[in-house]
Design a protein around this motif. Structure first.
Motif, PDB file in Angstrom:
ATOM      1  N   PRO A  46      85.059  17.440   2.444  1.00  0.00           N
ATOM      2  CA  PRO A  46      86.190  18.060   1.742  1.00  0.00           C
ATOM      3  C   PRO A  46      85.908  19.502   1.335  1.00  0.00           C
ATOM      4  O   PRO A  46      86.813  20.346   1.353  1.00  0.00           O
ATOM      5  CB  PRO A  46      86.412  17.159   0.517  1.00  0.00           C
ATOM      6  CG  PRO A  46      85.124  16.431   0.330  1.00  0.00           C
ATOM      7  CD  PRO A  46      84.515  16.298   1.691  1.00  0.00           C
ATOM      8  N   LEU A  47      84.667  19.795   1.000  1.00  0.00           N
ATOM      9  CA  LEU A  47      84.332  21.170   0.621  1.00  0.00           C
ATOM     10  C   LEU A  47      84.488  22.125   1.796  1.00  0.00           C
ATOM     11  O   LEU A  47      85.013  23.236   1.649  1.00  0.00           O
ATOM     12  CB  LEU A  47      82.906  21.239   0.074  1.00  0.00           C
ATOM     13  CG  LEU A  47      82.673  20.474  -1.221  1.00  0.00           C
ATOM     14  CD1 LEU A  47      81.203  20.476  -1.586  1.00  0.00           C
ATOM     15  CD2 LEU A  47      83.516  21.035  -2.343  1.00  0.00           C
ATOM     16  N   THR A  48      84.046  21.698   2.958  1.00  0.00           N
ATOM     17  CA  THR A  48      84.131  22.542   4.145  1.00  0.00           C
ATOM     18  C   THR A  48      85.580  22.791   4.542  1.00  0.00           C
ATOM     19  O   THR A  48      85.963  23.918   4.859  1.00  0.00           O
ATOM     20  CB  THR A  48      83.356  21.900   5.315  1.00  0.00           C
ATOM     21  OG1 THR A  48      81.996  21.679   4.893  1.00  0.00           O
ATOM     22  CG2 THR A  48      83.371  22.787   6.545  1.00  0.00           C
ATOM     23  N   THR A  49      86.397  21.747   4.497  1.00  0.00           N
ATOM     24  CA  THR A  49      87.804  21.935   4.859  1.00  0.00           C
ATOM     25  C   THR A  49      88.512  22.820   3.838  1.00  0.00           C
ATOM     26  O   THR A  49      89.351  23.638   4.206  1.00  0.00           O
ATOM     27  CB  THR A  49      88.535  20.587   5.013  1.00  0.00           C
ATOM     28  OG1 THR A  49      88.416  19.827   3.807  1.00  0.00           O
ATOM     29  CG2 THR A  49      87.967  19.791   6.182  1.00  0.00           C
ATOM     30  N   GLY A  53      90.218  26.441   4.708  1.00  0.00           N
ATOM     31  CA  GLY A  53      91.606  26.741   4.352  1.00  0.00           C
ATOM     32  C   GLY A  53      91.718  27.981   3.487  1.00  0.00           C
ATOM     33  O   GLY A  53      92.613  28.816   3.684  1.00  0.00           O
ATOM     34  N   LEU A  54      90.806  28.129   2.550  1.00  0.00           N
ATOM     35  CA  LEU A  54      90.795  29.310   1.695  1.00  0.00           C
ATOM     36  C   LEU A  54      90.544  30.562   2.523  1.00  0.00           C
ATOM     37  O   LEU A  54      91.232  31.577   2.365  1.00  0.00           O
ATOM     38  CB  LEU A  54      89.726  29.158   0.610  1.00  0.00           C
ATOM     39  CG  LEU A  54      89.576  30.317  -0.365  1.00  0.00           C
ATOM     40  CD1 LEU A  54      90.877  30.562  -1.128  1.00  0.00           C
ATOM     41  CD2 LEU A  54      88.432  30.041  -1.327  1.00  0.00           C
ATOM     42  N   ALA A  55      89.576  30.492   3.431  1.00  0.00           N
ATOM     43  CA  ALA A  55      89.277  31.636   4.295  1.00  0.00           C
ATOM     44  C   ALA A  55      90.485  32.006   5.145  1.00  0.00           C
ATOM     45  O   ALA A  55      90.802  33.188   5.307  1.00  0.00           O
ATOM     46  CB  ALA A  55      88.075  31.330   5.190  1.00  0.00           C
ATOM     47  N   ALA A  56      91.168  31.011   5.662  1.00  0.00           N
ATOM     48  CA  ALA A  56      92.364  31.269   6.472  1.00  0.00           C
ATOM     49  C   ALA A  56      93.442  31.936   5.635  1.00  0.00           C
ATOM     50  O   ALA A  56      94.096  32.883   6.080  1.00  0.00           O
ATOM     51  CB  ALA A  56      92.888  29.966   7.070  1.00  0.00           C
ATOM     52  N   SER A  62      97.931  32.768   8.786  1.00  0.00           N
ATOM     53  CA  SER A  62      98.630  32.355  10.006  1.00  0.00           C
ATOM     54  C   SER A  62      97.946  31.136  10.628  1.00  0.00           C
ATOM     55  O   SER A  62      96.814  30.787  10.274  1.00  0.00           O
ATOM     56  CB  SER A  62      98.652  33.495  11.025  1.00  0.00           C
ATOM     57  OG  SER A  62      97.355  33.691  11.575  1.00  0.00           O
ATOM     58  N   GLU A  63      98.633  30.527  11.559  1.00  0.00           N
ATOM     59  CA  GLU A  63      98.037  29.405  12.283  1.00  0.00           C
ATOM     60  C   GLU A  63      96.780  29.863  13.012  1.00  0.00           C
ATOM     61  O   GLU A  63      95.775  29.146  13.045  1.00  0.00           O
ATOM     62  CB  GLU A  63      99.043  28.816  13.270  1.00  0.00           C
ATOM     63  CG  GLU A  63      98.524  27.581  13.972  1.00  0.00           C
ATOM     64  CD  GLU A  63      99.546  26.949  14.902  1.00  0.00           C
ATOM     65  OE1 GLU A  63      99.120  26.163  15.760  1.00  0.00           O
ATOM     66  OE2 GLU A  63     100.743  27.238  14.782  1.00  0.00           O
ATOM     67  N   ALA A  64      96.801  31.068  13.565  1.00  0.00           N
ATOM     68  CA  ALA A  64      95.620  31.608  14.245  1.00  0.00           C
ATOM     69  C   ALA A  64      94.471  31.805  13.259  1.00  0.00           C
ATOM     70  O   ALA A  64      93.311  31.529  13.595  1.00  0.00           O
ATOM     71  CB  ALA A  64      95.956  32.922  14.942  1.00  0.00           C
ATOM     72  N   ASP A  65      94.783  32.268  12.048  1.00  0.00           N
ATOM     73  CA  ASP A  65      93.745  32.434  11.027  1.00  0.00           C
ATOM     74  C   ASP A  65      93.101  31.093  10.690  1.00  0.00           C
ATOM     75  O   ASP A  65      91.881  30.999  10.537  1.00  0.00           O
ATOM     76  CB  ASP A  65      94.327  33.050   9.751  1.00  0.00           C
ATOM     77  CG  ASP A  65      94.798  34.476   9.936  1.00  0.00           C
ATOM     78  OD1 ASP A  65      94.204  35.218  10.750  1.00  0.00           O
ATOM     79  OD2 ASP A  65      95.785  34.853   9.259  1.00  0.00           O
ATOM     80  N   LEU A  66      93.927  30.057  10.581  1.00  0.00           N
ATOM     81  CA  LEU A  66      93.395  28.740  10.276  1.00  0.00           C
ATOM     82  C   LEU A  66      92.546  28.212  11.420  1.00  0.00           C
ATOM     83  O   LEU A  66      91.453  27.691  11.209  1.00  0.00           O
ATOM     84  CB  LEU A  66      94.519  27.760   9.951  1.00  0.00           C
ATOM     85  CG  LEU A  66      94.060  26.361   9.549  1.00  0.00           C
ATOM     86  CD1 LEU A  66      93.087  26.404   8.384  1.00  0.00           C
ATOM     87  CD2 LEU A  66      95.256  25.495   9.217  1.00  0.00           C
ATOM     88  N   ARG A  67      93.023  28.380  12.637  1.00  0.00           N
ATOM     89  CA  ARG A  67      92.236  27.918  13.792  1.00  0.00           C
ATOM     90  C   ARG A  67      90.897  28.657  13.864  1.00  0.00           C
ATOM     91  O   ARG A  67      89.868  28.053  14.154  1.00  0.00           O
ATOM     92  CB  ARG A  67      93.024  28.083  15.082  1.00  0.00           C
ATOM     93  CG  ARG A  67      94.153  27.098  15.210  1.00  0.00           C
ATOM     94  CD  ARG A  67      94.913  27.279  16.535  1.00  0.00           C
ATOM     95  NE  ARG A  67      96.051  26.399  16.579  1.00  0.00           N
ATOM     96  CZ  ARG A  67      96.013  25.124  16.970  1.00  0.00           C
ATOM     97  NH1 ARG A  67      94.876  24.600  17.327  1.00  0.00           N
ATOM     98  NH2 ARG A  67      97.103  24.390  16.984  1.00  0.00           N
ATOM     99  N   ASP A  68      90.912  29.957  13.598  1.00  0.00           N
ATOM    100  CA  ASP A  68      89.670  30.739  13.618  1.00  0.00           C
ATOM    101  C   ASP A  68      88.700  30.240  12.551  1.00  0.00           C
ATOM    102  O   ASP A  68      87.498  30.102  12.799  1.00  0.00           O
ATOM    103  CB  ASP A  68      89.952  32.224  13.399  1.00  0.00           C
ATOM    104  CG  ASP A  68      90.632  32.894  14.584  1.00  0.00           C
ATOM    105  OD1 ASP A  68      90.672  32.290  15.690  1.00  0.00           O
ATOM    106  OD2 ASP A  68      91.134  34.019  14.405  1.00  0.00           O
TER     107      ASP A  68
END
Length: 84
Positions: A46-49, A53-56, A62-68
């Motif tokens: 949970p910490l990693t996810t 999400g915070l980094a995105a 954006s969806e691309a930011d989240l995927r990255d």
């Protein structure tokens, strides 16, 4: 409580948090959580996810930011797991 699909739950949580549009396959996040749990330590999931999400979000959200962010976090977990 009635059973709810992951997609419906994700949409419900997003709406509650003021996110109007969320086009994301929940499996991407679940896959990251699985890699973190197995390669690092279970509580890392949970910490990693959350951090991904915070980094995105900080990158623009954006969806691309989240995927990255997910890709980068997954790669880190895999590198850490190889060092075990």
């Amino acid at each position: 409580m009635a059973e709810i699909s992951l997609e419906d739950w994700m949409a419900t949580v997003a709406a509650e948090l003021g996110i109007n549009e969320l086009d994301l396959d929940p499996e991407l996040v679940l896959d990251l959580a699985a890699v973190a749990a197995h390669a690092v330590i279970r509580p890392a999931a949970p910490l990693t996810t959350f951090v991904a999400g915070l980094a995105a979000g900080l990158a623009g959200g954006s969806e691309a930011d989240l995927r990255d962010a997910i890709d980068a976090a997954t790669a880190l977990c895999e590198r850490v797991g190889e060092g075990s």
